[in-house]
Design a protein around this motif. Structure first.
Motif, mmCIF file in Angstrom:
data_model
loop_
_atom_site.group_PDB
_atom_site.id
_atom_site.type_symbol
_atom_site.label_atom_id
_atom_site.label_comp_id
_atom_site.label_asym_id
_atom_site.label_seq_id
_atom_site.Cartn_x
_atom_site.Cartn_y
_atom_site.Cartn_z
ATOM 1 N N UNK A 279 1.094 3.496 1.715
ATOM 2 C CA UNK A 279 0.618 2.120 1.831
ATOM 3 C C UNK A 279 1.555 1.247 1.015
ATOM 4 N N UNK A 280 2.285 0.391 1.688
ATOM 5 C CA UNK A 280 3.275 -0.440 1.000
ATOM 6 C C UNK A 280 2.704 -1.819 0.715
ATOM 7 N N UNK A 281 2.953 -2.286 -0.474
ATOM 8 C CA UNK A 281 2.514 -3.620 -0.876
ATOM 9 C C UNK A 281 3.697 -4.573 -0.751
ATOM 10 N N UNK A 282 3.578 -5.632 0.040
ATOM 11 C CA UNK A 282 4.691 -6.572 0.162
ATOM 12 C C UNK A 282 5.157 -7.069 -1.200
ATOM 13 N N UNK A 283 6.420 -6.833 -1.498
ATOM 14 C CA UNK A 283 7.035 -7.256 -2.751
ATOM 15 C C UNK A 283 6.337 -6.627 -3.967
ATOM 16 N N UNK A 284 5.629 -5.512 -3.740
ATOM 17 C CA UNK A 284 4.981 -4.813 -4.842
ATOM 18 C C UNK A 284 3.736 -5.478 -5.380
ATOM 19 N N UNK A 285 3.143 -6.401 -4.639
ATOM 20 C CA UNK A 285 1.970 -7.144 -5.122
ATOM 21 C C UNK A 285 0.750 -6.834 -4.259
ATOM 22 N N UNK A 311 7.541 0.824 -5.204
ATOM 23 C CA UNK A 311 6.457 -0.164 -5.212
ATOM 24 C C UNK A 311 5.505 0.024 -4.031
ATOM 25 N N UNK A 312 5.095 1.256 -3.841
ATOM 26 C CA UNK A 312 4.117 1.580 -2.817
ATOM 27 C C UNK A 312 3.162 2.626 -3.387
ATOM 28 N N UNK A 313 2.114 2.942 -2.638
ATOM 29 C CA UNK A 313 1.116 3.918 -3.085
ATOM 30 C C UNK A 313 0.944 4.980 -2.010
ATOM 31 N N UNK A 314 1.056 6.237 -2.417
ATOM 32 C CA UNK A 314 0.839 7.354 -1.499
ATOM 33 C C UNK A 314 -0.604 7.829 -1.593
ATOM 34 N N UNK A 315 -1.144 8.220 -0.442
ATOM 35 C CA UNK A 315 -2.417 8.920 -0.396
ATOM 36 C C UNK A 315 -2.109 10.340 0.057
ATOM 37 N N UNK A 316 -2.458 11.320 -0.754
ATOM 38 C CA UNK A 316 -2.129 12.713 -0.427
ATOM 39 C C UNK A 316 -3.082 13.649 -1.175
ATOM 40 N N UNK A 317 -3.308 14.843 -0.622
ATOM 41 C CA UNK A 317 -2.930 15.267 0.734
ATOM 42 C C UNK A 317 -3.875 14.679 1.761
ATOM 43 N N UNK A 318 -3.362 14.500 2.974
ATOM 44 C CA UNK A 318 -4.160 13.920 4.059
ATOM 45 C C UNK A 318 -3.954 14.713 5.336
ATOM 46 N N UNK A 319 -5.041 15.000 6.017
ATOM 47 C CA UNK A 319 -4.964 15.696 7.302
ATOM 48 C C UNK A 319 -5.288 14.765 8.454
ATOM 49 N N UNK A 325 -7.384 2.116 8.716
ATOM 50 C CA UNK A 325 -8.110 1.798 7.494
ATOM 51 C C UNK A 325 -7.231 1.040 6.498
ATOM 52 N N UNK A 326 -6.001 1.493 6.324
ATOM 53 C CA UNK A 326 -5.100 0.837 5.373
ATOM 54 C C UNK A 326 -4.663 -0.523 5.900
ATOM 55 N N UNK A 327 -4.411 -0.605 7.207
ATOM 56 C CA UNK A 327 -3.997 -1.870 7.806
ATOM 57 C C UNK A 327 -5.064 -2.943 7.624
ATOM 58 N N UNK A 328 -6.325 -2.547 7.681
ATOM 59 C CA UNK A 328 -7.414 -3.516 7.533
ATOM 60 C C UNK A 328 -7.432 -4.148 6.151
ATOM 61 N N UNK A 329 -6.754 -3.520 5.189
ATOM 62 C CA UNK A 329 -6.683 -4.081 3.840
ATOM 63 C C UNK A 329 -5.573 -5.120 3.706
ATOM 64 N N UNK A 330 -4.753 -5.281 4.744
ATOM 65 C CA UNK A 330 -3.647 -6.228 4.675
ATOM 66 C C UNK A 330 -2.395 -5.656 4.056
ATOM 67 N N UNK A 331 -2.326 -4.338 3.908
ATOM 68 C CA UNK A 331 -1.133 -3.703 3.373
ATOM 69 C C UNK A 331 -0.195 -3.297 4.509
ATOM 70 N N UNK A 332 1.063 -3.075 4.193
ATOM 71 C CA UNK A 332 2.072 -2.779 5.200
ATOM 72 C C UNK A 332 1.984 -1.309 5.611
ATOM 73 N N UNK A 333 1.868 -1.060 6.907
ATOM 74 C CA UNK A 333 1.825 0.307 7.436
ATOM 75 C C UNK A 333 2.933 0.553 8.456
ATOM 76 N N UNK A 334 3.781 -0.447 8.684
ATOM 77 C CA UNK A 334 4.875 -0.352 9.644
ATOM 78 C C UNK A 334 6.192 -0.231 8.894
ATOM 79 N N UNK A 335 6.907 0.906 9.007
ATOM 80 C CA UNK A 335 8.178 1.052 8.285
ATOM 81 C C UNK A 335 9.238 0.058 8.726
#
Length: 451
Positions: A279-285, A311-319, A325-335
């Motif tokens: 989950x990437x935070x735009x500009x780390x914010x 400046x991003x957050x990993x969720x692990x381990x994940x199956x 879910x992450x996109x709904x928070x307004x965080x970047x999910x598109x590389x």
């Protein structure tokens, strides 16, 4: 437990030594190995909302910092951090814990070396020896166990990087010194730190300032200068305090690594086959609600959170895929999101030194900068010439000057502008018109080619 008055400005902040900025005190929470349980993440989100302005920044050393803390709320915040086990015994102990590690430490079976036990061990050695407490505030260590998320391209004053044969490559100021076995790695790294303290001049604050003067002996009188093919390379220098340490046979060089940043970019956002989600935070914010949301997602799926030096957050381990879910928070999910290739500091009014609202303007410029990013360009938008968000040169560097922006190419934030400072509107039009002149492949570039 008494907190700082918060009068420190322009320094690396901590919790016990916060830094005053335009929106209040910045309180940095140092996390061992970037590891953050969902429970702690939720608690930190609540603390950011209660004691600060609810904004949280992710740092390039895989820590997080709360913004907008006031003099009145600082001590209650420190009390809460102590309850969570996230407060050091002293400001000196806190400051010396500058250790970057792989975000997937302990979760990546492909890593040649499991560095998990070494991370805390290194921190304890740094904390326990008061001599290391006088290391400059930004002096940092790196432990890279390799694997899916190696730390290629991440700089540190002293680095231990895993090789496929199970040895660490020891680096100082970006220069390879030699190779050491796992059981000797911490002694070797701390030995280099001792040499730095013994030889540094008052104005030398980073290893790169004096690495060429390190008198590193060759153990046993054997010349290992050809280990990395640089010709002038020093030998490993293990055994400055412990005699009789054997220097291992150097590993054979591996295939050419990807260009700096290329492997990093592949992991900046979205799901990954190796069983983690970025989950990437735009500009780390991000804000407290987003951090709280990530904590809830991790808890639901039995994952932990790991902060990264990108400046991003990993969720692990994940199956499962948690993109929705992450996109709904307004965080970047598109590389492919162009904001991921843009470094931007908060700028004004959050920063007292800022001459332009860098993060807000970077977001507005992202659509026009996307074309440059697609061609491989890196972009730095800085609120002032200090360039806190990126030390290295960028393909395009924009620097705030009294509400306008100077522009330079293949340069850092301290380079002189190659054109008269422009307003945001003028800059947008300039970049849009000149995109067609930007080279298909990066290389030498100047303002003349933009005209």
């Amino acid at each position: 437990m008494s907190g700082s008055s918060g009068q420190v400005k322009g320094w690396c902040p901590g919790a016990l030594r916060p830094m005053r900025s335009g929106d209040g005190l910045i309180v940095r929470v140092r996390l061992t190995g970037g590891d953050l349980t969902p429970e702690r993440a939720a608690a930190l989100a609540e603390a950011a909302r209660r004691f600060g302005n609810g904004l949280v920044d992710l740092t390039s050393r895989a820590n997080l910092q709360m913004r907008g803390v006031s003099d009145d709320t600082l001590q209650p915040l420190l009390d809460r951090l102590a309850e969570l086990g996230l407060l050091d015994a002293s400001a000196a102990a806190e400051q010396v814990r500058n250790v970057i590690a792989n975000p997937l430490t302990g979760l990546d079976p492909s890593a040649p070396i499991d560095i998990q036990p070494l991370i805390r061990a290194l921190e304890l050695r740094l904390i326990g020896n008061e001599r290391f407490h006088i290391l400059p505030a930004k002096f940092g260590f790196l432990l890279d166990g390799g694997g899916v998320l190696s730390l290629d391209g991440i700089e540190a004053d002293i680095a231990l990087r895993a090789e496929d044969d199970g040895h660490f490559r020891l680096e100082a100021g970006g220069e390879t010194l030699g190779w050491v076995r796992v059981e000797e790695a911490l002694e070797a790294a701390l030995g280099v730190a001792e040499r730095f303290l013994a030889l540094r001049q008052p104005d030398e604050r980073r290893m790169r300032d004096m690495v060429e003067r390190l008198p590193l002996p060759s153990p046993g009188g054997v010349d290992h200068s050809s280990w990395n093919g640089l010709g002038s390379t020093r030998s490993v220098g293990v055994g400055w305090e412990a005699e009789g340490v054997e220097v291992p046979t150097p590993p054979r060089p591996s295939a050419d690594p990807p260009p700096p940043g290329e492997s990093r970019m592949r992991h900046l956002a979205g799901p990954h086959a190796a069983g983690f989600f970025t989950a990437a935070a735009p500009f780390g914010r991000l804000d407290a609600g987003q951090l709280e949301g990530l904590a809830a997602i991790a808890a639901r799926h039995g994952a932990t959170l790991r902060l990264t030096p990108w400046r991003s957050i990993l969720l692990a381990p994940l199956a499962v895929d948690v993109t929705a879910e992450v996109s709904s928070l307004g965080l970047v999910v598109d590389p492919g999101d162009p904001r991921l290739a843009i470094a931007a500091c908060p700028g004004s009014p959050s920063c007292l030194s800022g001459e332009a609202p860098a993060q807000a303007d970077a977001a507005r410029l992202a659509p026009v900068l996307a074309g440059f990013v697609e061609k491989g360009a890196s972009v730095h938008v800085s609120g002032c010439a200090k360039g806190c968000a990126r030390r290295a040169p960028a393909s395009i560097t924009l620097v705030g000057q009294a509400g306008r922006y100077g522009i330079a190419f293949d340069a850092d934030s301290k380079a002189p502008s190659e054109a008269e400072p422009m307003s945001l509107g003028e800059l947008t039009a300039f970049l849009a018109k000149r995109l067609q002149h930007f080279p298909e492949k990066l290389g030498d570039f100047s303002i003349k080619k933009m005209r």
